[in-house]
Design an enzyme around this catalytic site. Structure first.
Site, PDB file in Angstrom:
ATOM      1  CG  LEU A  44      -2.073   0.939   1.294  1.00 11.37           C
ATOM      2  CD1 LEU A  44      -2.997   0.769   0.088  1.00 11.37           C
ATOM      3  CD2 LEU A  44      -2.872   0.724   2.568  1.00 11.37           C
ATOM      4  CG  ASP A  45       1.250   3.409  -3.641  1.00 12.54           C
ATOM      5  OD1 ASP A  45       2.135   2.560  -3.836  1.00 12.54           O
ATOM      6  OD2 ASP A  45       0.388   3.709  -4.480  1.00 12.54           O
ATOM      7  NE  ARG A  46       6.214   8.795   1.864  1.00 14.20           N
ATOM      8  CZ  ARG A  46       7.218   9.641   1.788  1.00 14.20           C
ATOM      9  NH1 ARG A  46       8.408   9.286   2.191  1.00 14.20           N
ATOM     10  NH2 ARG A  46       7.056  10.825   1.294  1.00 14.20           N
ATOM     11  CB  SER A  48      -2.514   4.590  -0.184  1.00 12.42           C
ATOM     12  OG  SER A  48      -2.390   5.061  -1.512  1.00 12.42           O
ATOM     13  NE  ARG A 143       1.880   6.895  -7.095  1.00 15.86           N
ATOM     14  CZ  ARG A 143       1.650   7.410  -5.891  1.00 15.86           C
ATOM     15  NH1 ARG A 143       2.017   6.752  -4.804  1.00 15.86           N
ATOM     16  NH2 ARG A 143       1.063   8.574  -5.754  1.00 15.86           N
TER      17      ARG A 143
END
Length: 180
Positions: A44-46, A48, A143
């Site tokens: 999970l992206d930073r 998000s 992403r």
């Protein structure tokens, strides 16, 4: 016995236990989870927030993370602007990204959900409306949701992964975890 952890990842936290760029001192999972032998099942992206599953079972980790299993991932997405039906239909049909077409997504407009406050808050613009969507995908490219909403002309302002399969972050406060 298999261990499964449901973690509500806050904004700004890396979905790994160590930061390869140690000089930047970015927060990692190790600041929140002190359990040996568990590893994230996917990323999970930073920038998000929301559900990150961790497990000590490699087979379960693969089943959760590998797109070939088509496990649905539900996101609550705040976007810039008000998408028309044609824009949402593009998401439902699959959009073309630089790395190829996406699988069709399930998408619906929703009222602003009762979520925890984000730190820092999203930018607010008086002249530009925003809209919340519930978006379900069955793949997980880098992403991807952000790139999908940008492809239809509505950049993502806030992205919260709400659930993966039958697991949800509904009762897990940000920065907390519980056994699944």
């Amino acid at each position: 016995m298999t261990r499964l952890i449901l973690f509500n990842k806050p904004y700004g936290v890396l979905s790994q236990f160590t930061d390869r760029k140690a000089e930047t001192a970015r927060p990692t999972l190790s600041a929140f989870i002190d359990l040996p032998g568990v590893y994230p099942a996917g990323r999970l992206d930073r920038d998000s927030e929301g559900l990150l599953l961790l497990t000590d079972d490699g087979r379960l980790q693969a089943r959760i993370a590998d797109p070939k299993f088509k496990l649905p991932k539900t996101y609550l997405v705040q976007i810039e602007g008000e998408p028309d039906d044609a824009a949402l239909d593009r998401l439902r049909s699959g959009v073309m990204l630089k790395d190829g077409p996406t699988r069709p997504a399930e998408v619906e407009r929703i009222e602003a959900p009762a979520l925890w406050p984000r730190d820092p808050p999203i930018r607010y613009r008086a002249n530009i409306p925003d809209r919340w969507l519930r978006l379900v995908i069955r793949e997980g490219r880098n992403r991807q949701v952000r790139r999908m909403t940008a492809a239809i002309g509505h950049p993502t302002l806030r992205l919260v992964r709400w659930s993966i399969g039958g697991w949800s972050v509904a009762d897990v406060p940000p920065g907390e975890w519980r056994a699944g």
